[in-house]
Design an enzyme around this catalytic site. Structure first.
Site, mmCIF file in Angstrom:
data_model
loop_
_atom_site.group_PDB
_atom_site.id
_atom_site.type_symbol
_atom_site.label_atom_id
_atom_site.label_comp_id
_atom_site.label_asym_id
_atom_site.label_seq_id
_atom_site.Cartn_x
_atom_site.Cartn_y
_atom_site.Cartn_z
ATOM 1 N N HIS A 109 28.246 28.334 60.449
ATOM 2 C CA HIS A 109 28.632 28.748 59.089
ATOM 3 C C HIS A 109 27.453 29.467 58.459
ATOM 4 C CE1 HIS A 109 30.000 28.714 54.937
ATOM 5 N NE2 HIS A 109 31.177 28.238 55.344
ATOM 6 N N GLY A 160 24.313 42.393 50.766
ATOM 7 C CA GLY A 160 24.956 43.610 50.285
ATOM 8 C C GLY A 160 26.454 43.680 50.459
ATOM 9 N N ILE A 161 27.037 42.645 51.034
ATOM 10 C CA ILE A 161 28.490 42.667 51.245
ATOM 11 C C ILE A 161 29.058 41.271 51.048
ATOM 12 C CG2 ILE A 161 28.324 42.264 53.737
ATOM 13 C CD1 ILE A 161 30.888 44.548 52.054
ATOM 14 N N TYR A 186 39.957 25.590 45.651
ATOM 15 C CA TYR A 186 38.608 25.804 45.128
ATOM 16 C C TYR A 186 38.334 27.226 44.665
ATOM 17 C CZ TYR A 186 36.936 27.967 49.525
ATOM 18 O OH TYR A 186 36.734 28.791 50.592
ATOM 19 N N ASP A 226 62.246 34.231 15.624
ATOM 20 C CA ASP A 226 62.548 34.050 17.041
ATOM 21 C C ASP A 226 64.033 33.764 17.225
ATOM 22 O OD1 ASP A 226 62.285 33.655 19.780
ATOM 23 O OD2 ASP A 226 61.783 31.527 19.559
#
Length: 433
Positions: free
Chosen positions: A92, A127-128, A46, A207
């Site tokens: 959580h 803030g973190i 994810y 190439d």
């Protein structure tokens, strides 16, 4: 004495910060904390592969005083672990009420309702965040060793490693930064392909190895300077076997993660040409020597040698390709790249089905330039672990530039072309100072 309650906390914990410690401190107040540490594979389903691998993250988390025990969580879903340990409480942060983890949260709520457990959701520490820290890390750059080892980790962690070509630093930045979000899952390219075809074409040359390795390595270094993702280098047939160790050591020193060597000999002719006149497939014994030489030249186990098989290009059939794959795998090849120029991938899927039954099976690489209608999920189903979009960025740039040039000539001014162009302001600020 009252028995302490069991508290479950699911964590990625790639970059530990004060928000994580605060969450564990709160969880510890409720009882004995068991951390379900998401594996690399679970995280990669994810979001981006974590900077630290599972064992490194495990060592950090198990030594935090608020944690009683650490166990692996093999999926984004908590259910398997919840059924095993039967926690009284799940903790959580409240940031999972939206996005890809919303489904996981709903599963937890339903489970706890049945078991009469409790969900505690502390407010997210302002803030973190790991994302903020990761952006700062990426802005600093990456060491050659860290970049080199990442491809191997990606192959182990992801169902399919998604790779796109970059032929100059600007296209490297596009490969580095482009991402889309669909159904709550962010998709991006995991690595960069350094193609001999696009390296030659962008220099106006055919190439056929007319651009030497020294020139390509200088161009590669420019891409390495502005990107952080792993790079797979298209080494054609590797040149003379006596020179091969020098190329391998140079690539590894730069921080390249892998080299692809193809079992052709003589003057190179791109495999997508219908006619392969003047081009021949190398013998199995001769190419095995190249693989062994390349592997001996590597400094670390993190640098991968990928064997590219051209049997289907030369119409030799699946059995010949299978024979070579087993032999190259025995010689030490880390992955097998099976070439195909048909619009239908039927042959390579027949090959993969047979090769997966072999004791010498190695991760398979697909390059769907001709069978471009094939979805990634079909490649995964057929045993492929790496997909390389080998030339699309260069092919998209040519018609766009040609159209712009024609519009200017036709209208004798650039105004009509402007609607298809990035603005001057954007181009000036595209590259961060």
């Amino acid at each position: 004495m009252k028995k302490k309650k069991i508290v479950y906390v699911g964590f990625s914990a790639d970059i530990l910060h004060s928000g994580h410690i605060n969450l564990l401190r709160i969880a510890h107040k409720y009882g004995n904390v068991i951390v379900g540490l998401l594996t690399d594979k679970a995280i990669s389903r994810y979001k981006k592969l974590p900077h630290l691998n599972y064992n490194q993250r495990f060592e950090v988390i198990k030594n935090i005083k608020f944690v009683k025990k650490v166990i692996p969580q093999n999926t984004l879903s908590y259910l398997d672990n919840l059924k095993k340990i039967k926690p009284d409480i799940v903790v959580h942060g409240d940031d999972w009420k939206e996005g890809v983890q919303k489904k996981t949260r709903n599963e937890v709520i339903r489970y706890l309702k049945k078991t009469k457990g409790k969900l505690v959701e502390p407010g997210y520490t302002a803030g973190i965040s790991s994302s903020i820290i990761k952006k700062k890390i990426n802005s600093i750059g990456i060491s050659s060793d860290t970049r080199k080892e990442k491809l191997k980790r990606l192959i182990e962690a992801k169902d399919l490693v998604r790779v796109i070509e970059a032929h100059n630093p600007l296209s490297g930045i596009i490969a580095e930064l482009t991402s889309v979000k669909k159904d709550g899952v962010e998709r991006e390219f995991d690595a960069i392909w350094s193609s001999s075809l696009t390296d030659s074409t962008v220099r106006g040359k055919p190439d056929n190895q007319s651009v030497d390795y020294a020139t390509r390595l200088m161009g590669q270094n420019e891409i390495l300077e502005v990107t952080n993702k792993p790079i797979i280098f298209d080494g054609d047939n590797g040149g003379r076997i006596e020179h091969l160790p020098f190329m391998i050591r140079s690539l590894e020193r730069l921080g390249v993660s892998a080299v692809v060597l193809e079992d052709k000999k003589g003057l190179k002719k791109n495999s997508l040409f219908v006619s392969q006149n003047q081009s021949n497939q190398d013998s199995i014994s001769s190419f095995r020597k190249k693989i062994i030489t390349a592997k001996k030249a590597t400094v670390s186990d993190d640098f991968l040698v990928i064997a590219r098989i051209e049997s289907l290009i030369f119409s030799k059939g699946v059995d010949d390709a299978l024979k070579r794959a087993i032999s190259y795998s025995k010689a030490g090849a880390d992955c097998i790249f099976i070439s195909c120029k048909e619009k239908n991938p039927k042959e390579i899927f027949e090959f993969s089905k047979k090769f997966q039954k072999s004791d010498y099976f190695k991760p398979l690489v697909a390059v769907p330039s001709t069978y471009s209608k094939t979805y990634e999920k079909v490649l995964i189903k057929n045993g492929f672990r790496i997909v390389i979009y080998a030339n699309q960025l260069l092919r998209s740039s040519y018609p766009a530039m040609k159209k712009c040039a024609e519009q200017i000539l036709k209208n004798q001014r650039s105004f009509e072309a402007e609607k298809n162009l990035i603005s001057i302001k954007e181009i000036l600020t595209l590259i961060k100072h």
